[in-house]
Design an enzyme around this catalytic site. Structure first.
Site, PDB file in Angstrom:
ATOM      1  N   LYS A  77      -8.790  -2.727   3.801  1.00  0.00           N
ATOM      2  CA  LYS A  77      -8.055  -1.467   3.717  1.00  0.00           C
ATOM      3  C   LYS A  77      -6.753  -1.646   2.959  1.00  0.00           C
ATOM      4  O   LYS A  77      -6.358  -0.798   2.158  1.00  0.00           O
ATOM      5  CB  LYS A  77      -7.789  -0.954   5.130  1.00  0.00           C
ATOM      6  CG  LYS A  77      -6.930   0.294   5.222  1.00  0.00           C
ATOM      7  CD  LYS A  77      -6.743   0.687   6.689  1.00  0.00           C
ATOM      8  CE  LYS A  77      -5.709   1.770   6.848  1.00  0.00           C
ATOM      9  NZ  LYS A  77      -6.121   3.059   6.260  1.00  0.00           N
TER      10      LYS A  77
ATOM     11  N   GLU B 247       3.885   0.075  12.832  1.00  0.00           N
ATOM     12  CA  GLU B 247       2.743  -0.626  12.249  1.00  0.00           C
ATOM     13  C   GLU B 247       2.790  -2.133  12.493  1.00  0.00           C
ATOM     14  O   GLU B 247       1.780  -2.820  12.371  1.00  0.00           O
ATOM     15  CB  GLU B 247       2.668  -0.354  10.752  1.00  0.00           C
ATOM     16  CG  GLU B 247       3.814  -0.934   9.943  1.00  0.00           C
ATOM     17  CD  GLU B 247       3.880  -0.344   8.541  1.00  0.00           C
ATOM     18  OE1 GLU B 247       3.972  -1.151   7.599  1.00  0.00           O
ATOM     19  OE2 GLU B 247       3.841   0.882   8.393  1.00  0.00           O
TER      20      GLU B 247
ATOM     21  N   SER C   3       8.764   5.944  12.424  1.00  0.00           N
ATOM     22  CA  SER C   3       8.667   5.276  11.116  1.00  0.00           C
ATOM     23  C   SER C   3       9.587   5.875  10.073  1.00  0.00           C
ATOM     24  O   SER C   3       9.194   6.115   8.922  1.00  0.00           O
ATOM     25  CB  SER C   3       7.209   5.294  10.611  1.00  0.00           C
ATOM     26  OG  SER C   3       6.338   4.725  11.557  1.00  0.00           O
TER      27      SER C   3
ATOM     28  N   LYS D 205       0.828  -1.205   0.000  1.00  0.00           N
ATOM     29  CA  LYS D 205       0.000   0.000   0.000  1.00  0.00           C
ATOM     30  C   LYS D 205       0.862   1.254   0.000  1.00  0.00           C
ATOM     31  O   LYS D 205       0.616   2.208  -0.738  1.00  0.00           O
ATOM     32  CB  LYS D 205      -0.932  -0.009   1.213  1.00  0.00           C
ATOM     33  CG  LYS D 205      -1.825   1.212   1.335  1.00  0.00           C
ATOM     34  CD  LYS D 205      -1.288   2.268   2.276  1.00  0.00           C
ATOM     35  CE  LYS D 205      -1.264   1.771   3.705  1.00  0.00           C
ATOM     36  NZ  LYS D 205      -0.858   2.827   4.659  1.00  0.00           N
TER      37      LYS D 205
ATOM     38  N   ARG E 241       2.389   6.055  -3.010  1.00  0.00           N
ATOM     39  CA  ARG E 241       3.459   6.992  -3.389  1.00  0.00           C
ATOM     40  C   ARG E 241       3.660   6.977  -4.904  1.00  0.00           C
ATOM     41  O   ARG E 241       3.845   8.022  -5.534  1.00  0.00           O
ATOM     42  CB  ARG E 241       4.758   6.624  -2.665  1.00  0.00           C
ATOM     43  CG  ARG E 241       4.790   7.044  -1.195  1.00  0.00           C
ATOM     44  CD  ARG E 241       5.940   6.349  -0.453  1.00  0.00           C
ATOM     45  NE  ARG E 241       6.117   6.862   0.902  1.00  0.00           N
ATOM     46  CZ  ARG E 241       5.354   6.520   1.935  1.00  0.00           C
ATOM     47  NH1 ARG E 241       4.339   5.683   1.750  1.00  0.00           N
ATOM     48  NH2 ARG E 241       5.591   7.018   3.133  1.00  0.00           N
TER      49      ARG E 241
ATOM     50  N   ARG F  93      -7.588  11.943  13.651  1.00  0.00           N
ATOM     51  CA  ARG F  93      -6.192  11.634  13.337  1.00  0.00           C
ATOM     52  C   ARG F  93      -5.403  12.913  13.067  1.00  0.00           C
ATOM     53  O   ARG F  93      -5.916  13.863  12.485  1.00  0.00           O
ATOM     54  CB  ARG F  93      -6.101  10.683  12.131  1.00  0.00           C
ATOM     55  CG  ARG F  93      -6.678   9.311  12.418  1.00  0.00           C
ATOM     56  CD  ARG F  93      -6.358   8.317  11.331  1.00  0.00           C
ATOM     57  NE  ARG F  93      -4.938   7.984  11.293  1.00  0.00           N
ATOM     58  CZ  ARG F  93      -4.408   7.130  10.420  1.00  0.00           C
ATOM     59  NH1 ARG F  93      -5.176   6.531   9.536  1.00  0.00           N
ATOM     60  NH2 ARG F  93      -3.117   6.874  10.445  1.00  0.00           N
TER      61      ARG F  93
ATOM     62  N   ARG G 149      -4.837  -3.733  11.226  1.00  0.00           N
ATOM     63  CA  ARG G 149      -3.739  -4.356  11.977  1.00  0.00           C
ATOM     64  C   ARG G 149      -4.254  -5.040  13.237  1.00  0.00           C
ATOM     65  O   ARG G 149      -3.673  -6.038  13.687  1.00  0.00           O
ATOM     66  CB  ARG G 149      -2.684  -3.317  12.336  1.00  0.00           C
ATOM     67  CG  ARG G 149      -2.104  -2.552  11.152  1.00  0.00           C
ATOM     68  CD  ARG G 149      -1.288  -3.415  10.231  1.00  0.00           C
ATOM     69  NE  ARG G 149      -0.720  -2.624   9.152  1.00  0.00           N
ATOM     70  CZ  ARG G 149      -0.341  -3.097   7.975  1.00  0.00           C
ATOM     71  NH1 ARG G 149      -0.481  -4.384   7.711  1.00  0.00           N
ATOM     72  NH2 ARG G 149       0.166  -2.310   7.051  1.00  0.00           N
TER      73      ARG G 149
ATOM     74  N   GLN H 211       4.422  10.689   7.981  1.00  0.00           N
ATOM     75  CA  GLN H 211       3.721  11.068   6.748  1.00  0.00           C
ATOM     76  C   GLN H 211       3.694  12.579   6.544  1.00  0.00           C
ATOM     77  O   GLN H 211       3.566  13.046   5.414  1.00  0.00           O
ATOM     78  CB  GLN H 211       2.299  10.505   6.752  1.00  0.00           C
ATOM     79  CG  GLN H 211       2.244   9.003   6.578  1.00  0.00           C
ATOM     80  CD  GLN H 211       0.826   8.461   6.580  1.00  0.00           C
ATOM     81  OE1 GLN H 211      -0.138   9.204   6.736  1.00  0.00           O
ATOM     82  NE2 GLN H 211       0.692   7.154   6.408  1.00  0.00           N
TER      83      GLN H 211
END
Length: 431
Positions: free
Chosen positions: A413, A316, A201, A30, A35, A126, A388, A174
């Site tokens: 998802k 994650e 991350s 994903k 990207r 979020r 997850r 992100q």
């Protein structure tokens, strides 16, 4: 954490009673797919994204780029992408896709029109405010009612001045990736400087930088906490998408928990995907791990060992690793993942609640979990609309009878028909 509304969708997690021996092929990544689609949309010509993931998150990204005027054509499962004029107003549904909510607004500033963003109810919680403030500082007009959250609107003027911006990206890597992906198209490029706690991350930022360089974009990441993208064209290139290595976690766990053997085919020898860290984690838990031309093979031990891990860069993976730790014969401590409280759900509280509901001895800490051996039992494992969390539930079901995973469909998802693929892997027959 308050319980979600009861759901009639309770899926009996399949449990094998013998060691398994399987070879598994996974859908595409994903993170790489979204990207690649975005870079193709702002490139200097048409290109093809081959073997992309087709899931809710990537379909939302494709729809968002189409809304802006990008041409996307399905060619036998590949996506042919043609950059468009981006001279229209539109509405973007972010769903529960952080990459859509964060990656698309910086390029929407390049459009000539107003683009409205919203998503699923939880997406309004979020974090995105830091990035919206950064876009404002770079010359994009944002209308969010002062909330720093969805819903918001980006008023594009056809170009973005760009330049230097300071941001606190400790809530999400992100924020950095989003600015870098669009930065080459800004008049002055973009120079992103992070302040605050360490960026989580980091492999995802490395993934972004590598993909930008593949598209001919000049990126300077020589200084810690600073990334500079020079202005210029984004070259159109055809690209192949790797399998999603984070989605490999439950399948590799199948070998680890049953004492069997599972091979994930086409595992790359070199990758920026955080899921590659599973090789080291499973070895620490006592598995035999081999990477060769056949793929990545995990052979499970007689008993899993607990681990003490800082998962800051690979947050994650925490739900799957936590489930494995609940099945281990010694204590585990998972640290460095306070930021996953802002993911699809507060994953630390959700894991502590749901593992505990099935008998696990779990202590929730500010930035992680401590898990000690305890007898487990069946029951409902709630997922909070988080793919997850569903992975954690099915991993527990490998060793515990009568685990009912709520809303297994949430895995769409990032993995269409996960339930069918999982049943095939566990029992050798499709659901």
């Amino acid at each position: 954490m308050s319980d979600p509304a009861p759901s009639p969708d309770l899926w009996p997690a399949p449990r094998p009673h013998d060691p398994v021996d399987r070879v598994v092929s996974l859908p595409g990544s994903k993170s790489l797919t979204n990207r690649a689609l975005l870079l193709a949309a702002i490139a200097d010509g048409p290109s093809v994204v081959r073997r992309p993931l087709r899931s809710r998150d990537t379909l939302l990204m494709a729809a968002a780029l189409s809304t802006l005027g990008t041409g996307l054509e399905d060619r036998d499962g590949d996506w042919a992408v043609t950059p468009g004029s981006w001279d229209r107003d539109g509405d973007v549904d972010c769903g529960l896709a952080g990459t859509v909510m964060r990656f698309v607004p910086p390029v929407a500033g390049l459009a000539s029109g107003t683009v409205h963003f919203d998503g699923d109810p939880h997406m309004r919680q979020r974090p995105v405010g830091q990035m919206l403030a950064a876009l404002s500082a770079l010359g994009i007009r944002i209308e969010d009612g002062g909330r720093g959250a969805l819903p918001f609107a980006v008023h594009g003027s056809g170009s973005v001045p760009g330049g230097t911006v300071t941001i606190d990206a400790s809530a999400s890597s992100q924020f950095v990736s989003a600015l870098l992906l669009a930065g080459a198209r800004y008049d002055l490029g973009v120079d992103v400087r992070h302040i605050g706690k360490p960026v989580p991350s980091l492999p995802h930022i490395e993934m972004t930088v590598q993909m930008l360089r593949q598209h001919g974009v000049e990126v300077d990441d020589s200084d810690a906490n600073r990334w500079a993208v020079a202005p210029g064209a984004v070259a159109a290139i055809d690209c192949d998408i790797e399998p999603d290595l984070s989605n490999a976690a439950p399948f590799l766990a199948l070998g680890a928990v049953t004492g069997g053997r599972v091979t994930v085919a086409d595992w790359p020898t070199s990758t920026t995907q955080p899921g590659d860290e599973l090789r080291q984690v499973l070895a620490l838990m006592g598995c035999e791990v081999t990477l060769d031309a056949a793929g990545l093979t995990v052979v499970g031990p007689e008993r899993l060992s607990g681990v003490d891990l800082d998962l800051h860069d690979v947050g994650e993976l925490t739900p799957a690793i936590a489930a494995l730790c609940a099945l281990a014969d010694s204590p585990s401590h998972l640290r460095g993942v306070a930021h996953i409280r802002g993911h699809e759900t507060d994953r630390l509280t959700a894991l502590a609640t749901e593992l505990g509901r099935l008998g696990a001895d779990v202590t929730e800490r500010e930035d992680g979990l401590s898990i000690r051996p305890a007898p487990l039992h069946g029951g409902t494992f709630r997922t909070y609309a988080d793919h997850r969390m569903a992975h954690a539930g099915v991993i527990l079901g490998l060793a515990v009878d009568d685990v009912l995973v709520e809303d297994i469909a949430t895995t769409a998802k990032t993995f269409p028909d996960f339930a069918g693929a999982w049943t095939l892997a566990v029992h050798g027959v499709h659901a």
